[in-house]
Design a protein around this motif. Structure first.
Motif: not given
Length: 440
Positions: A106-111
């Motif tokens: 899972x990738x958030x924007x900050x990731x």
């Protein structure tokens, strides 16, 4: 450029399409970081990521990540299953974008932003070290999106950029960075309007510059922005030329009713970064189901190919080429031929300007807004500083010529001026006076 880390200031212009980084030292020198890609030396690092899995023998597959032009190389090589993401800056202020799944992770924007910055540093020819430096980051006056959440975007920026290890971090409006670059060359006092046209937003600042005792003094008089820029103009071409040939407006049969193909599928073509997401958010599966009951399934199959074969980049390049041609010619030959997708058409500048007329009107209103916020009239603006590729679109140029006159307009390097200005701001002993203190 050799200097102690604490004396170095680094300006980062994180853009929708390209990212530019500049370094400045106390002696007033500044230079843009270059990236050696094959036989080319690039000053712009494409804002894109490519994820793929690499398996050695029977071991567990290892996730690999590349950014910039190397991400494009991996996409075009097509040697393994991958996820290609571009223009993800557009997600920054979107509360509806929480995460995306990439190969079980899972990738958030900050990731995504952190991963991108890691690839930027790794390709910086060893000359890009944020540890202990003064970091100045550009941000738009108004983030892209229908309901942008400014605070959320800044929280996400802080999380990702905070991992770079800079001694100090300052956020500055992008047009202010461009203004500082321009003002550093002024030899007299002036009130300047800066118009920065990016990929996702158009931002405007009015600045009053004065020199006293050899030092540059500046007073920001007002800022305004609108989520309309180069990508919006691209979409007008897509909507009129491409989408109808991919099934927009056509029908499908549901029991005994004829219904129109839902338009939300084609909204994805307005945002290049959304095309890759269609593989995982159910949209591709929806298109495949609709093709089975469509009256003109061939058109939908072409749309499916655009998504399935990751043709978004090729489509983006074809659209951009036509738009650039229309900046200097009255007609442009649009050509997009990939796999079984063959779309060719002639576009006239007259038609293009009619398509973008409502967008140009909104940009004009935003210019009115920044002048009103600044408390100055058009006659008080000595120079108008235009930066960004969209500033060369004739309809945009005409807007500023009509208001301010050709003699007051100045164009500079469309890619590097903001990064230069941000880096130079970092050398100001009172750099915080340039910082963003509240939402626009």
């Amino acid at each position: 450029m050799s200097a102690r880390p604490q004396d170095i200031s680094i300006g980062v212009d994180f853009g929708t399409s390209n990212t530019v980084v500049a370094i400045a030292t106390p002696d007033g020198r500044a230079e843009v970081i270059s990236f050696d890609h094959g036989s080319q030396r690039l000053s712009g690092f494409v804002t894109a990521l490519c994820f793929w899995e690499e398996r050695k023998g029977t071991g567990v597959p290892r996730l690999r990540i590349e950014g910039g032009p190397w991400a494009i190389d991996q996409l075009l090589a097509g040697t393994s299953a991958h996820r290609f993401i571009q223009s993800f800056k557009t997600f920054a202020a979107s509360a509806s974008f929480q995460e995306t799944r990439i190969f079980r992770a899972r990738y958030r924007f900050e990731d995504l932003l952190s991963a991108f910055l890691d690839t930027l540093v790794s390709h910086g020819n060893g000359g890009l070290d944020f540890q202990g430096a003064r970091l100045v980051i550009g941000r738009p006056v108004k983030f892209a999106g229908s309901h942008p959440n400014d605070g959320l975007a800044m929280e996400r920026y802080a999380t990702a950029f905070g991992k770079l290890g800079a001694a100090t971090t300052t956020y500055v409006y992008e047009p202010v960075g461009a203004a500082f670059f321009y003002a550093s060359k002024l030899d007299h006092d002036a009130t300047v309007l800066v118009a920065d046209f990016g990929g996702g937003t158009s931002d405007f600042s009015v600045m009053r510059f004065e020199r006293s005792g050899g030092a540059l003094r500046a007073e920001p008089l007002g800022h305004a922005g609108v989520g309309i820029a180069g990508d919006t103009f691209d979409y007008r071409i897509v909507d009129r030329v491409v989408s109808p040939r991919l099934g927009k407006g056509s029908s499908y049969r549901s029991f005994d009713k004829l219904l129109t193909i839902p338009s939300h599928y084609y909204a994805n073509l307005a945002r290049w970064h959304q095309l890759a997401m269609m593989k995982t958010n159910g949209d591709l599966k929806g298109l495949q189901d609709l093709a089975k009951v469509a009256l003109e399934p061939g058109q939908l199959h072409k749309f499916i190919d655009v998504v399935d074969y990751d043709l978004g980049l090729a489509l983006y390049r074809a659209v951009s080429a036509a738009k650039m041609t229309l900046s200097t010619a009255e007609t442009a030959a649009f050509r997009f031929v990939e796999y079984d997708v063959d779309i060719q058409a002639t576009i006239t500048r007259r038609d293009f300007e009619a398509w973008i007329a409502p967008d140009v009107a909104r940009i004009a209103e935003t210019v009115d807004e920044v002048l009103a916020r600044s408390g100055v009239g058009e006659s008080a603006i000595e120079r108008v500083f235009l930066t960004g590729g969209t500033s060369f679109v004739p309809a945009i140029r005409k807007l500023f010529v009509q208001r301010f006159g050709e003699e007051r307009l100045t164009n500079t390097d469309q890619f590097e001026s903001i990064a230069y200005g941000l880096a130079l701001i970092g050398q100001d002993p009172d750099a915080e006076r340039w910082a963003v203190r509240r939402a626009a």
